[in-house]
Scaffold this motif. Structure first.
Motif, PDB file in Angstrom:
ATOM      1  N   VAL A 136     -36.579  16.009   0.668  1.00  0.00           N
ATOM      2  CA  VAL A 136     -37.338  17.256   0.479  1.00  0.00           C
ATOM      3  C   VAL A 136     -36.388  18.452   0.518  1.00  0.00           C
ATOM      4  O   VAL A 136     -36.467  19.350  -0.331  1.00  0.00           O
ATOM      5  CB  VAL A 136     -38.447  17.399   1.549  1.00  0.00           C
ATOM      6  CG1 VAL A 136     -39.090  18.777   1.499  1.00  0.00           C
ATOM      7  CG2 VAL A 136     -39.506  16.314   1.359  1.00  0.00           C
ATOM      8  N   PHE A 137     -35.489  18.471   1.487  1.00  0.00           N
ATOM      9  CA  PHE A 137     -34.528  19.581   1.580  1.00  0.00           C
ATOM     10  C   PHE A 137     -33.642  19.637   0.331  1.00  0.00           C
ATOM     11  O   PHE A 137     -33.401  20.709  -0.228  1.00  0.00           O
ATOM     12  CB  PHE A 137     -33.646  19.439   2.819  1.00  0.00           C
ATOM     13  CG  PHE A 137     -34.382  19.451   4.124  1.00  0.00           C
ATOM     14  CD1 PHE A 137     -35.678  19.956   4.235  1.00  0.00           C
ATOM     15  CD2 PHE A 137     -33.784  18.949   5.262  1.00  0.00           C
ATOM     16  CE1 PHE A 137     -36.349  19.967   5.458  1.00  0.00           C
ATOM     17  CE2 PHE A 137     -34.441  18.962   6.484  1.00  0.00           C
ATOM     18  CZ  PHE A 137     -35.726  19.470   6.573  1.00  0.00           C
ATOM     19  N   LEU A 138     -33.173  18.481  -0.110  1.00  0.00           N
ATOM     20  CA  LEU A 138     -32.342  18.433  -1.314  1.00  0.00           C
ATOM     21  C   LEU A 138     -33.120  18.860  -2.549  1.00  0.00           C
ATOM     22  O   LEU A 138     -32.577  19.542  -3.423  1.00  0.00           O
ATOM     23  CB  LEU A 138     -31.769  17.028  -1.511  1.00  0.00           C
ATOM     24  CG  LEU A 138     -30.543  16.702  -0.677  1.00  0.00           C
ATOM     25  CD1 LEU A 138     -30.251  15.201  -0.700  1.00  0.00           C
ATOM     26  CD2 LEU A 138     -29.338  17.480  -1.170  1.00  0.00           C
ATOM     27  N   ALA A 139     -34.381  18.471  -2.629  1.00  0.00           N
ATOM     28  CA  ALA A 139     -35.202  18.888  -3.775  1.00  0.00           C
ATOM     29  C   ALA A 139     -35.281  20.410  -3.848  1.00  0.00           C
ATOM     30  O   ALA A 139     -35.195  21.000  -4.932  1.00  0.00           O
ATOM     31  CB  ALA A 139     -36.603  18.278  -3.677  1.00  0.00           C
ATOM     32  N   ALA A 140     -35.407  21.057  -2.706  1.00  0.00           N
ATOM     33  CA  ALA A 140     -35.484  22.525  -2.683  1.00  0.00           C
ATOM     34  C   ALA A 140     -34.169  23.147  -3.135  1.00  0.00           C
ATOM     35  O   ALA A 140     -34.157  24.034  -4.003  1.00  0.00           O
ATOM     36  CB  ALA A 140     -35.849  23.015  -1.281  1.00  0.00           C
ATOM     37  N   THR A 141     -33.049  22.685  -2.575  1.00  0.00           N
ATOM     38  CA  THR A 141     -31.771  23.303  -2.945  1.00  0.00           C
ATOM     39  C   THR A 141     -31.367  22.948  -4.371  1.00  0.00           C
ATOM     40  O   THR A 141     -30.880  23.801  -5.112  1.00  0.00           O
ATOM     41  CB  THR A 141     -30.644  22.921  -1.955  1.00  0.00           C
ATOM     42  OG1 THR A 141     -30.464  21.505  -1.954  1.00  0.00           O
ATOM     43  CG2 THR A 141     -30.937  23.438  -0.554  1.00  0.00           C
ATOM     44  N   VAL A 142     -31.602  21.706  -4.782  1.00  0.00           N
ATOM     45  CA  VAL A 142     -31.251  21.291  -6.147  1.00  0.00           C
ATOM     46  C   VAL A 142     -32.123  22.018  -7.171  1.00  0.00           C
ATOM     47  O   VAL A 142     -31.637  22.370  -8.256  1.00  0.00           O
ATOM     48  CB  VAL A 142     -31.334  19.757  -6.296  1.00  0.00           C
ATOM     49  CG1 VAL A 142     -31.259  19.330  -7.751  1.00  0.00           C
ATOM     50  CG2 VAL A 142     -30.232  19.089  -5.490  1.00  0.00           C
TER      51      VAL A 142
END
Length: 161
Positions: A136-142
């Motif tokens: 989820v965190f990576l989805a936001a930053t990516v």
């Protein structure tokens, strides 16, 4: 039912993003583009996790990192807080989102180590929930990196005169 404290970062990301997005929908002009809402959510997330490197969870985080734990926890905490600050300024947001993406990827092995070797103090410390939260965190930053890579002024590329 008591909330699992390990959920705080993901709830911070989702809650702040949703709040800013809704404010934009209801007329706050500066919050209208979706990346602004996501930037705010990512900033809130990394302020929350960055502060945890110094307040409250420091000992638990040090236990997650086998080599030079005190130094690595301090450095990653400072990088998280710097990334959060960078998310709040449109000129640095593209670079902050890219840096935070790399930081999340770099810190993932420590999360796996914690899940496999404990101490597991929360459901969110277990491997599958922790990994899903990281996604989820990576989805936001990516999503932000992808957005900025597609923008007309191309903040990641060399500007032509």
């Amino acid at each position: 039912m008591i909330m699992d404290p390990g959920l705080a970062p993901v709830l911070m990301l989702i809650g702040v993003t949703a709040t800013l997005f809704l404010l934009g929908v209801f007329g706050v002009q500066r919050l209208k583009p979706w990346p602004v809402a996501v930037r705010g959510g990512v900033a809130a997330l990394f302020v929350t996790t960055g502060l945890a490197h110094f307040i409250g969870l420091r000992e638990e985080l040090v236990a997650m990192v086998p080599p030079a734990p005190e130094l690595l926890v301090t450095v990653t905490g400072v990088l998280e807080l710097a990334g959060a600050a960078g998310m709040l300024w449109s000129r640095t947001a593209p670079w902050a989102s890219a840096g935070l993406t790399l930081l999340l990827l770099g810190m993932f092995p420590a999360n796996v180590y914690k899940a496999l070797h404990g101490p597991v103090t929360s459901t969110m410390d277990e491997l599958v929930p922790r990994s899903l939260m990281q996604v989820v965190f990576l989805a936001a930053t990516v999503s932000l990196v992808a957005h900025y890579a597609r923008t007309p002024d191309r903040p990641f590329s060399q500007r032509r005169p």
